[in-house]
Design a protein around this motif. Structure first.
Motif, mmCIF file in Angstrom:
data_model
loop_
_atom_site.group_PDB
_atom_site.id
_atom_site.type_symbol
_atom_site.label_atom_id
_atom_site.label_comp_id
_atom_site.label_asym_id
_atom_site.label_seq_id
_atom_site.Cartn_x
_atom_site.Cartn_y
_atom_site.Cartn_z
ATOM 1 N N MET A 177 60.690 32.371 54.839
ATOM 2 C CA MET A 177 61.415 33.527 54.283
ATOM 3 C C MET A 177 61.510 34.653 55.313
ATOM 4 S SD MET A 177 59.884 33.521 50.397
ATOM 5 C CE MET A 177 58.166 33.253 50.853
ATOM 6 N N SER A 178 62.679 34.779 55.902
ATOM 7 C CA SER A 178 62.942 35.851 56.876
ATOM 8 C C SER A 178 63.352 37.108 56.116
ATOM 9 C CB SER A 178 64.085 35.426 57.796
ATOM 10 O OG SER A 178 65.250 35.205 57.033
ATOM 11 N N PRO A 179 63.354 38.275 56.770
ATOM 12 C CA PRO A 179 63.861 39.485 56.106
ATOM 13 C C PRO A 179 65.265 39.279 55.539
ATOM 14 C CG PRO A 179 62.683 40.094 58.091
ATOM 15 C CD PRO A 179 62.737 38.592 58.088
ATOM 16 N N SER A 180 66.153 38.623 56.302
ATOM 17 C CA SER A 180 67.515 38.399 55.782
ATOM 18 C C SER A 180 67.499 37.563 54.515
ATOM 19 C CB SER A 180 68.391 37.680 56.819
ATOM 20 O OG SER A 180 68.547 38.470 57.949
ATOM 21 N N LEU A 181 66.629 36.550 54.491
ATOM 22 C CA LEU A 181 66.558 35.692 53.298
ATOM 23 C C LEU A 181 66.101 36.511 52.085
ATOM 24 C CD1 LEU A 181 65.351 32.073 52.933
ATOM 25 C CD2 LEU A 181 64.357 33.829 51.450
ATOM 26 N N HIS A 182 65.115 37.372 52.284
ATOM 27 C CA HIS A 182 64.652 38.195 51.151
ATOM 28 C C HIS A 182 65.780 39.094 50.633
ATOM 29 C CE1 HIS A 182 60.514 36.981 51.169
ATOM 30 N NE2 HIS A 182 60.338 37.312 52.435
ATOM 31 N N LEU A 183 66.513 39.686 51.571
ATOM 32 C CA LEU A 183 67.599 40.582 51.153
ATOM 33 C C LEU A 183 68.683 39.795 50.408
ATOM 34 C CD1 LEU A 183 67.777 42.703 54.434
ATOM 35 C CD2 LEU A 183 67.017 43.519 52.199
ATOM 36 N N GLU A 184 69.020 38.617 50.951
ATOM 37 C CA GLU A 184 70.062 37.810 50.296
ATOM 38 C C GLU A 184 69.590 37.293 48.940
ATOM 39 O OE1 GLU A 184 73.287 36.198 53.378
ATOM 40 O OE2 GLU A 184 71.579 34.859 53.203
ATOM 41 N N MET A 185 68.315 36.956 48.849
ATOM 42 C CA MET A 185 67.800 36.468 47.559
ATOM 43 C C MET A 185 67.818 37.581 46.515
ATOM 44 S SD MET A 185 66.833 33.977 45.821
ATOM 45 C CE MET A 185 65.690 32.620 45.906
ATOM 46 N N ALA A 186 67.431 38.782 46.925
ATOM 47 C CA ALA A 186 67.434 39.905 45.978
ATOM 48 C C ALA A 186 68.856 40.150 45.458
ATOM 49 C CB ALA A 186 66.877 41.158 46.644
ATOM 50 N N GLU A 187 69.827 40.117 46.370
ATOM 51 C CA GLU A 187 71.238 40.305 45.973
ATOM 52 C C GLU A 187 71.707 39.171 45.049
ATOM 53 O OE1 GLU A 187 74.257 40.498 49.102
ATOM 54 O OE2 GLU A 187 73.000 42.008 50.068
ATOM 55 N N THR A 188 71.320 37.956 45.394
ATOM 56 C CA THR A 188 71.727 36.783 44.608
ATOM 57 C C THR A 188 71.212 36.879 43.182
ATOM 58 O OG1 THR A 188 71.738 35.404 46.587
ATOM 59 C CG2 THR A 188 71.527 34.256 44.482
ATOM 60 N N LEU A 189 69.930 37.223 43.044
ATOM 61 C CA LEU A 189 69.350 37.296 41.697
ATOM 62 C C LEU A 189 69.975 38.426 40.891
ATOM 63 C CD1 LEU A 189 65.597 36.496 42.486
ATOM 64 C CD2 LEU A 189 67.279 35.012 41.387
#
Ligand code: ACO
Length: 273
Positions: free
Chosen positions: A29-41
Protein backbone atom coordinates in the motif's frame (compact mmCIF):
# COMPACT_ATOMS: atom_id res chain seq x y z
CA UNK A 1 5.98 9.36 -6.15
CA UNK A 2 2.48 9.68 -7.54
CA UNK A 3 0.97 6.65 -9.29
CA UNK A 4 -2.41 6.01 -10.92
CA UNK A 5 -4.67 3.00 -11.35
CA UNK A 6 -3.51 1.51 -8.06
CA UNK A 7 -7.15 0.55 -7.46
CA UNK A 8 -9.43 -1.13 -9.99
CA UNK A 9 -13.20 -1.38 -9.66
CA UNK A 10 -15.49 -3.73 -11.50
CA UNK A 11 -19.22 -3.88 -10.82
CA UNK A 12 -21.14 -6.96 -11.85
CA UNK A 13 -24.39 -8.44 -10.55
CA UNK A 14 -24.61 -5.83 -7.77
CA UNK A 15 -21.13 -6.73 -6.48
CA UNK A 16 -18.28 -4.19 -6.69
CA UNK A 17 -14.90 -5.91 -6.79
CA UNK A 18 -12.21 -3.51 -5.61
CA UNK A 19 -8.73 -4.71 -6.57
CA UNK A 20 -5.48 -3.47 -5.06
CA UNK A 21 -3.48 -3.08 -8.22
CA UNK A 22 0.29 -2.96 -7.71
CA UNK A 23 1.04 -6.58 -8.57
CA UNK A 24 4.72 -6.00 -9.26
CA UNK A 25 5.01 -4.66 -5.70
CA UNK A 26 2.79 -7.44 -4.34
CA UNK A 27 0.08 -4.80 -3.83
CA UNK A 28 1.99 -3.07 -1.05
CA UNK A 29 0.00 0.00 0.00
CA UNK A 30 1.72 3.13 -1.30
CA UNK A 31 0.51 6.66 -0.46
CA UNK A 32 -1.13 6.83 -3.91
CA UNK A 33 -2.95 3.56 -3.28
CA UNK A 34 -4.32 4.84 0.03
CA UNK A 35 -5.53 8.04 -1.61
CA UNK A 36 -7.14 6.15 -4.50
CA UNK A 37 -8.76 3.66 -2.14
CA UNK A 38 -10.23 6.43 0.01
CA UNK A 39 -11.69 8.08 -3.11
CA UNK A 40 -12.98 4.74 -4.41
CA UNK A 41 -14.80 3.89 -1.19
CA UNK A 42 -16.29 7.37 -1.09
CA UNK A 43 -17.75 6.83 -4.58
CA UNK A 44 -18.94 3.29 -3.88
CA UNK A 45 -20.65 4.45 -0.71
CA UNK A 46 -23.22 6.37 -2.76
CA UNK A 47 -23.08 4.37 -6.00
CA UNK A 48 -26.46 2.77 -6.65
CA UNK A 49 -25.79 -0.40 -8.65
CA UNK A 50 -23.49 -2.13 -6.14
CA UNK A 51 -24.87 -3.67 -2.95
CA UNK A 52 -21.81 -5.60 -1.77
CA UNK A 53 -18.08 -4.75 -1.83
CA UNK A 54 -15.37 -7.39 -2.35
CA UNK A 55 -11.75 -6.34 -1.74
CA UNK A 56 -8.98 -8.40 -3.35
CA UNK A 57 -5.50 -8.15 -4.85
CA UNK A 58 -4.14 -8.29 -8.40
CA UNK A 59 -1.81 -11.13 -9.30
CA UNK A 60 -0.38 -13.56 -6.76
CA UNK A 61 -0.69 -11.30 -3.71
CA UNK A 62 -3.57 -9.89 -1.69
CA UNK A 63 -1.51 -7.16 -0.06
CA UNK A 64 2.10 -7.08 1.21
CA UNK A 65 1.22 -4.46 3.85
CA UNK A 66 2.39 -0.87 3.85
CA UNK A 67 4.83 0.13 1.15
CA UNK A 68 7.89 0.03 3.37
CA UNK A 69 9.91 2.34 1.14
CA UNK A 70 7.36 4.92 0.04
CA UNK A 71 5.68 5.21 3.43
CA UNK A 72 8.27 4.60 6.15
CA UNK A 73 11.49 5.67 4.41
CA UNK A 74 10.58 8.29 1.79
CA UNK A 75 8.27 10.18 4.19
CA UNK A 76 10.57 9.95 7.20
CA UNK A 77 11.72 13.56 6.86
CA UNK A 78 8.29 14.91 5.98
CA UNK A 79 6.22 14.54 9.18
CA UNK A 80 3.14 16.46 7.94
CA UNK A 81 2.85 14.27 4.81
CA UNK A 82 3.56 11.13 6.86
CA UNK A 83 0.76 12.16 9.21
CA UNK A 84 -1.65 12.90 6.33
CA UNK A 85 -1.08 9.53 4.65
CA UNK A 86 -1.14 7.69 7.99
CA UNK A 87 -4.53 9.22 8.81
CA UNK A 88 -6.00 8.33 5.41
CA UNK A 89 -4.48 4.83 5.53
CA UNK A 90 -5.99 4.23 8.96
CA UNK A 91 -9.31 5.84 8.13
CA UNK A 92 -10.23 3.64 5.15
CA UNK A 93 -9.18 0.35 6.70
CA UNK A 94 -10.17 0.89 10.30
CA UNK A 95 -13.22 3.15 10.04
CA UNK A 96 -14.60 3.45 6.48
CA UNK A 97 -14.64 -0.29 5.76
CA UNK A 98 -15.78 -1.20 9.27
CA UNK A 99 -18.81 1.10 9.21
CA UNK A 100 -19.42 1.00 5.46
CA UNK A 101 -23.16 1.05 4.74
CA UNK A 102 -22.81 -1.94 2.37
CA UNK A 103 -21.44 -5.37 3.36
CA UNK A 104 -17.70 -5.75 2.77
CA UNK A 105 -15.83 -9.00 2.07
CA UNK A 106 -12.06 -9.52 1.93
CA UNK A 107 -11.06 -12.09 -0.71
CA UNK A 108 -7.47 -13.00 0.20
CA UNK A 109 -5.93 -14.51 -2.89
CA UNK A 110 -2.28 -14.62 -1.79
CA UNK A 111 0.26 -12.83 0.41
CA UNK A 112 -1.27 -10.96 3.34
CA UNK A 113 1.20 -9.14 5.57
CA UNK A 114 1.18 -6.58 8.38
CA UNK A 115 -1.09 -3.66 7.53
CA UNK A 116 -3.16 -5.94 5.29
CA UNK A 117 -4.52 -7.57 8.47
CA UNK A 118 -6.41 -4.32 9.08
CA UNK A 119 -8.11 -4.66 5.68
CA UNK A 120 -9.10 -8.21 6.56
CA UNK A 121 -10.39 -7.18 9.98
CA UNK A 122 -12.08 -4.03 8.68
CA UNK A 123 -14.17 -6.10 6.27
CA UNK A 124 -17.28 -7.77 7.66
CA UNK A 125 -16.38 -11.16 6.22
CA UNK A 126 -13.16 -12.66 4.93
CA UNK A 127 -12.33 -15.70 2.82
CA UNK A 128 -8.88 -16.81 1.71
CA UNK A 129 -7.20 -19.23 -0.60
CA UNK A 130 -5.81 -22.21 1.26
CA UNK A 131 -2.56 -21.37 -0.51
CA UNK A 132 -2.52 -17.76 0.81
CA UNK A 133 0.36 -16.83 3.12
CA UNK A 134 -0.36 -14.63 6.15
CA UNK A 135 2.21 -13.03 8.41
CA UNK A 136 2.79 -10.29 10.95
CA UNK A 137 6.20 -9.65 9.49
CA UNK A 138 6.88 -6.43 11.41
CA UNK A 139 8.91 -8.19 14.10
CA UNK A 140 11.17 -9.57 11.35
CA UNK A 141 12.27 -6.05 10.45
CA UNK A 142 12.67 -4.98 14.06
CA UNK A 143 9.26 -3.36 14.43
CA UNK A 144 5.85 -4.44 15.76
CA UNK A 145 2.23 -4.43 14.49
CA UNK A 146 1.76 -0.67 14.68
CA UNK A 147 -0.93 1.73 13.50
CA UNK A 148 -4.31 0.01 13.51
CA UNK A 149 -2.91 -3.52 13.26
CA UNK A 150 -2.56 -4.33 16.97
CA UNK A 151 -6.13 -3.20 17.59
CA UNK A 152 -7.29 -5.29 14.62
CA UNK A 153 -5.58 -8.31 16.18
CA UNK A 154 -7.16 -7.55 19.56
CA UNK A 155 -10.59 -7.29 17.92
CA UNK A 156 -10.45 -10.67 16.21
CA UNK A 157 -7.93 -13.06 17.66
CA UNK A 158 -7.47 -14.93 20.92
CA UNK A 159 -4.61 -13.43 22.96
CA UNK A 160 -2.35 -16.47 22.54
CA UNK A 161 -2.69 -16.47 18.75
CA UNK A 162 -2.31 -12.70 18.40
CA UNK A 163 0.86 -12.59 20.50
CA UNK A 164 2.32 -15.75 19.01
CA UNK A 165 2.12 -14.45 15.46
CA UNK A 166 3.03 -10.86 16.39
CA UNK A 167 6.09 -11.99 18.34
CA UNK A 168 7.38 -14.72 16.05
CA UNK A 169 6.44 -13.28 12.66
CA UNK A 170 5.83 -16.87 11.57
CA UNK A 171 3.73 -17.27 8.45
CA UNK A 172 0.57 -19.35 8.25
CA UNK A 173 -1.76 -20.52 5.51
CA UNK A 174 -5.46 -20.08 4.79
CA UNK A 175 -6.66 -23.09 6.80
CA UNK A 176 -4.86 -21.81 9.90
CA UNK A 177 -6.29 -18.32 9.34
CA UNK A 178 -9.78 -19.88 9.42
CA UNK A 179 -8.91 -21.96 12.49
CA UNK A 180 -7.88 -18.90 14.52
CA UNK A 181 -10.89 -16.86 13.38
CA UNK A 182 -9.03 -14.32 11.25
CA UNK A 183 -11.19 -15.34 8.28
CA UNK A 184 -14.49 -17.15 7.82
CA UNK A 185 -13.21 -19.98 5.62
CA UNK A 186 -10.44 -21.06 3.26
CA UNK A 187 -10.92 -22.63 -0.16
CA UNK A 188 -8.53 -23.85 -2.85
CA UNK A 189 -7.43 -20.79 -4.83
CA UNK A 190 -9.17 -22.12 -7.95
CA UNK A 191 -12.51 -22.06 -6.08
CA UNK A 192 -12.06 -18.90 -4.02
CA UNK A 193 -13.76 -16.43 -6.36
CA UNK A 194 -16.75 -18.70 -6.97
CA UNK A 195 -17.27 -19.22 -3.23
CA UNK A 196 -16.90 -15.54 -2.38
CA UNK A 197 -19.23 -14.46 -5.18
CA UNK A 198 -21.84 -16.94 -3.93
CA UNK A 199 -21.77 -15.28 -0.50
CA UNK A 200 -21.82 -11.82 -2.08
CA UNK A 201 -24.81 -12.79 -4.25
CA UNK A 202 -26.60 -14.09 -1.18
CA UNK A 203 -25.99 -10.82 0.69
CA UNK A 204 -27.24 -8.87 -2.33
CA UNK A 205 -30.67 -10.53 -1.91
CA UNK A 206 -31.08 -9.17 1.64
CA UNK A 207 -32.60 -5.84 2.50
CA UNK A 208 -29.74 -3.28 2.35
CA UNK A 209 -30.98 -1.22 5.30
CA UNK A 210 -31.34 -4.34 7.42
CA UNK A 211 -27.79 -5.39 6.48
CA UNK A 212 -26.46 -1.99 7.45
CA UNK A 213 -28.32 -2.16 10.77
CA UNK A 214 -26.95 -5.68 11.40
CA UNK A 215 -23.41 -4.39 10.93
CA UNK A 216 -23.86 -1.29 13.07
CA UNK A 217 -25.65 -3.13 15.87
CA UNK A 218 -22.80 -5.64 16.12
CA UNK A 219 -19.88 -3.25 15.65
CA UNK A 220 -21.08 -0.49 17.96
CA UNK A 221 -22.40 -2.88 20.64
CA UNK A 222 -18.86 -4.14 21.11
CA UNK A 223 -17.88 -0.73 22.41
CA UNK A 224 -20.91 -0.11 24.64
CA UNK A 225 -22.17 -1.14 28.04
CA UNK A 226 -25.06 -3.62 27.92
CA UNK A 227 -27.55 -0.90 28.86
CA UNK A 228 -26.26 1.46 26.17
CA UNK A 229 -26.31 -1.37 23.60
CA UNK A 230 -29.96 -2.17 24.37
CA UNK A 231 -30.88 1.48 24.09
CA UNK A 232 -28.94 1.80 20.82
CA UNK A 233 -30.62 -1.31 19.38
CA UNK A 234 -34.06 0.11 20.17
CA UNK A 235 -33.21 3.41 18.49
CA UNK A 236 -31.66 1.55 15.53
CA UNK A 237 -34.85 -0.41 15.08
CA UNK A 238 -36.83 2.82 14.85
CA UNK A 239 -34.31 4.18 12.33
CA UNK A 240 -34.65 0.99 10.25
CA UNK A 241 -38.45 1.27 10.28
CA UNK A 242 -38.19 4.83 9.07
CA UNK A 243 -35.70 4.02 6.30
CA UNK A 244 -37.71 1.06 5.04
CA UNK A 245 -41.11 2.61 5.54
CA UNK A 246 -41.73 -0.15 8.09
CA UNK A 247 -41.55 -2.86 5.41
CA UNK A 248 -39.82 -5.31 7.74
CA UNK A 249 -43.08 -5.41 9.66
CA UNK A 250 -45.61 -4.99 6.84
CA UNK A 251 -43.90 -7.19 4.22
CA UNK A 252 -41.27 -9.17 6.11
CA UNK A 253 -43.54 -10.34 8.89
CA UNK A 254 -46.80 -9.63 7.02
CA UNK A 255 -46.06 -12.02 4.15
CA UNK A 256 -44.98 -14.74 6.57
CA UNK A 257 -48.22 -14.41 8.47
CA UNK A 258 -50.07 -14.82 5.17
CA UNK A 259 -48.12 -18.03 4.51
CA UNK A 260 -46.25 -16.59 1.50
CA UNK A 261 -42.72 -17.61 2.60
CA UNK A 262 -40.73 -18.93 5.54
CA UNK A 263 -38.12 -16.44 6.81
CA UNK A 264 -36.45 -19.27 8.71
CA UNK A 265 -35.50 -20.78 5.36
CA UNK A 266 -35.20 -17.93 2.83
CA UNK A 267 -35.07 -14.17 2.41
CA UNK A 268 -38.09 -12.08 1.53
CA UNK A 269 -38.04 -11.53 -2.22
CA UNK A 270 -39.17 -7.92 -2.68
CA UNK A 271 -36.06 -6.27 -1.31
CA UNK A 272 -35.01 -4.31 -4.41
CA UNK A 273 -34.80 -0.58 -3.94
N1 ACO B 1 6.82 -2.49 0.60
C1 ACO B 1 7.50 -2.06 -0.47
N2 ACO B 1 7.84 -2.88 -1.51
C2 ACO B 1 7.45 -4.16 -1.44
C3 ACO B 1 6.74 -4.66 -0.34
C4 ACO B 1 6.41 -3.77 0.71
N3 ACO B 1 5.67 -4.13 1.79
N4 ACO B 1 6.50 -5.97 -0.54
C5 ACO B 1 7.03 -6.26 -1.73
N5 ACO B 1 7.62 -5.18 -2.28
C6 ACO B 1 8.32 -5.06 -3.55
C7 ACO B 1 9.75 -5.55 -3.49
O1 ACO B 1 10.61 -4.57 -2.98
C8 ACO B 1 10.00 -5.87 -4.95
O2 ACO B 1 10.23 -4.66 -5.62
P1 ACO B 1 11.29 -4.62 -6.86
O3 ACO B 1 10.80 -5.63 -7.83
O4 ACO B 1 11.21 -3.23 -7.34
O5 ACO B 1 12.60 -5.00 -6.25
C9 ACO B 1 8.64 -6.40 -5.41
O6 ACO B 1 7.69 -5.91 -4.50
C10 ACO B 1 8.55 -7.90 -5.39
O7 ACO B 1 8.97 -8.33 -4.11
P2 ACO B 1 9.82 -9.66 -3.93
O8 ACO B 1 10.31 -9.68 -2.53
O9 ACO B 1 10.84 -9.77 -5.00
O10 ACO B 1 8.67 -10.75 -4.21
P3 ACO B 1 8.48 -12.20 -3.61
O11 ACO B 1 7.28 -12.75 -4.30
O12 ACO B 1 9.74 -12.97 -3.68
O13 ACO B 1 8.14 -11.98 -2.06
C11 ACO B 1 6.95 -10.95 -0.24
C12 ACO B 1 6.93 -11.37 -1.71
C13 ACO B 1 7.04 -12.22 0.65
C14 ACO B 1 5.63 -10.24 0.01
C15 ACO B 1 8.17 -10.06 0.05
O14 ACO B 1 8.23 -9.04 -0.93
C16 ACO B 1 8.14 -9.40 1.40
O15 ACO B 1 8.57 -9.98 2.38
N6 ACO B 1 7.59 -8.15 1.47
C17 ACO B 1 7.52 -7.42 2.69
C18 ACO B 1 6.32 -7.89 3.51
C19 ACO B 1 6.19 -7.00 4.72
O16 ACO B 1 6.97 -7.13 5.63
N7 ACO B 1 5.19 -6.08 4.68
C20 ACO B 1 5.10 -5.00 5.61
C21 ACO B 1 4.23 -5.39 6.74
S1 ACO B 1 4.31 -4.17 8.01
C22 ACO B 1 3.18 -3.02 7.64
O17 ACO B 1 2.32 -3.18 6.80
C23 ACO B 1 3.11 -1.80 8.52
Amino acid sequence: MSESNTILVEIENAVATVTLNRPTKRNAMSPSLHLEMAETLEKLRYEKTSRVIVVTGAGESFCAGMDLKQFFVDLKDNPPEFDRIFRIATEWRFRTLRYFPKPTIAMINGYCFGGAFSIVEGCDLAFAAKEATFGLSEINFKHYPGGSVSKSLANLLRPRDALFYAMTGRTFKGDRAAEIGLINAAYPLAELKKEVMAVAAELATKDPDALSAAKDAYRFSLEMSAEAALNYAAAKSDQLSMRQNDSWRSEGIGDFLQGKYRPGLAAHKSTDK
